[in-house]
Scaffold this active site. Structure first.
Site, PDB file in Angstrom:
ATOM      1  N   TYR A  42       2.161   5.857   1.060  1.00 58.68           N
ATOM      2  CA  TYR A  42       2.771   5.144   2.186  1.00 58.68           C
ATOM      3  C   TYR A  42       1.761   4.965   3.327  1.00 58.68           C
ATOM      4  O   TYR A  42       1.619   3.872   3.888  1.00 58.68           O
ATOM      5  CB  TYR A  42       3.993   5.931   2.676  1.00 58.68           C
ATOM      6  CG  TYR A  42       4.781   5.250   3.760  1.00 58.68           C
ATOM      7  CD1 TYR A  42       5.644   4.197   3.473  1.00 58.68           C
ATOM      8  CD2 TYR A  42       4.692   5.678   5.093  1.00 58.68           C
ATOM      9  CE1 TYR A  42       6.386   3.577   4.465  1.00 58.68           C
ATOM     10  CE2 TYR A  42       5.432   5.069   6.092  1.00 58.68           C
ATOM     11  CZ  TYR A  42       6.278   4.024   5.774  1.00 58.68           C
ATOM     12  OH  TYR A  42       7.007   3.412   6.763  1.00 58.68           O
ATOM     13  N   ASN A  63      11.653 -10.251  -4.595  1.00 52.57           N
ATOM     14  CA  ASN A  63      10.751  -9.109  -4.722  1.00 52.57           C
ATOM     15  C   ASN A  63       9.425  -9.524  -4.110  1.00 52.57           C
ATOM     16  O   ASN A  63       8.664 -10.269  -4.720  1.00 52.57           O
ATOM     17  CB  ASN A  63      10.578  -8.725  -6.195  1.00 52.57           C
ATOM     18  CG  ASN A  63       9.523  -7.656  -6.393  1.00 52.57           C
ATOM     19  OD1 ASN A  63       9.105  -6.993  -5.438  1.00 52.57           O
ATOM     20  ND2 ASN A  63       9.070  -7.488  -7.633  1.00 52.57           N
ATOM     21  N   LYS A 108       0.261   1.439   4.881  1.00 54.09           N
ATOM     22  CA  LYS A 108       0.447   1.077   6.283  1.00 54.09           C
ATOM     23  C   LYS A 108      -0.888   0.965   7.019  1.00 54.09           C
ATOM     24  O   LYS A 108      -1.037   0.139   7.934  1.00 54.09           O
ATOM     25  CB  LYS A 108       1.361   2.096   6.971  1.00 54.09           C
ATOM     26  CG  LYS A 108       2.788   2.102   6.428  1.00 54.09           C
ATOM     27  CD  LYS A 108       3.457   0.734   6.570  1.00 54.09           C
ATOM     28  CE  LYS A 108       4.924   0.764   6.186  1.00 54.09           C
ATOM     29  NZ  LYS A 108       5.594  -0.537   6.409  1.00 54.09           N
ATOM     30  N   SER A 141       3.025   1.592  10.576  1.00 55.55           N
ATOM     31  CA  SER A 141       3.629   2.889  10.844  1.00 55.55           C
ATOM     32  C   SER A 141       2.588   3.799  11.478  1.00 55.55           C
ATOM     33  O   SER A 141       1.385   3.635  11.246  1.00 55.55           O
ATOM     34  CB  SER A 141       4.127   3.523   9.536  1.00 55.55           C
ATOM     35  OG  SER A 141       4.476   4.880   9.719  1.00 55.55           O
TER      36      SER A 141
END
Length: 244
Positions: free
Chosen positions: A155, A63, A159, A142
């Site tokens: 997200y 993890n 990023k 991204s």
């Protein structure tokens, strides 16, 4: 140029990560595959690299959001491979939702894996790079981190944070001849995008090149940066032009 090197790839059991592992192995690098859950898929990737390219390959369940677990995993990799020359931080998750309704845990989980996970890996692998007086780090960001994306505040934030982390690490480690760059994929055909792929959907119409990308195209960009000795702090988009 990667022959005899050791590359560590997080999230390396499927999708972009698996493509990156195979690409680096094809260039002669031994590979350590870090995965979160599916051991069978990680072993399949390792077996492919061994049989097709004759390199050493091993897989490690970890993890990446857990600082101590990453430390222990990197120690195991050192015992098995001796060093680390290339680190690719690809592990990532999504917990999409509109910010007005997003739960705290959904935000924290994504930041912990996508951003803190990359920090944890860099933190525990940096000693190899400093000792070796060289190395390469490639973080998978991204276009969402460049443009933002509705329904992906967590997200996109993770990023975008990776881009800042990339540039800071690049400056810190440059005196040790270590490069740190980021690749920013657009819409890539993987398990995470299943259901929205296909050239006849509305999404493809937003992409100047008219199609989604494939994992191998991202892997080629990662390999280019991993081998480059005079590019650092850069963000390379692999997005068909959607973020230009």
């Amino acid at each position: 140029m990667l022959k005899g090197k050791v590359s560590v790839v997080t999230g390396g059991s499927r999708g972009i990560g698996a493509a990156v592992v195979k690409k680096l192995a094809s260039l002669g690098s031994d590979v350590a595959v870090i995965y979160a859950g599916n051991e069978a898929m990680a072993e399949e990737v390792c077996n492919f690299c061994r049989s097709e390219y004759g390199v050493k390959a091993g897989h490690y369940r970890c993890n990446v959001a857990d600082f101590g677990e990453v430390k222990d995993t990197v120690k195991k990799i050192k015992e098995d491979f001796g060093t680390v020359n290339v680190l690719v931080n690809n592990a990532g998750i999504t917990r999409d939702g509109l910010v007005a309704a997003m739960g705290e845990q959904a935000f924290s989980d994504v930041l912990d894996v996508n951003l803190k996970g990359a920090f944890n890996m860099i933190r525990h692998c940096s000693a190899f790079f400093i000792r070796n007086k060289g190395g390469s780090i490639v973080n998978i960001s991204s276009v969402s981190g460049i443009m933002g994306n509705a329904g992906q505040a967590n997200y996109a934030a993770s990023k975008a944070g990776l881009i800042g982390l990339t540039k800071s690490v690049a400056r810190e480690l440059a005196p040790k001849n270590v490069t740190c760059n980021a690749v920013a994929p657009g819409f890539i055909e993987t398990d995470m995008t299943r259901g929205i792929s296909g050239e006849d959907n509305a999404l493809a119409g937003m992409i100047p090149l008219g199609r989604m990308g494939n994992p191998e195209e991202v892997a080629n960009a990662v390999a280019f940066l991993a081998e480059s000795e005079y590019i650092t702090g850069e963000v390379l988009r692999v997005d068909g032009g959607i973020a230009m």
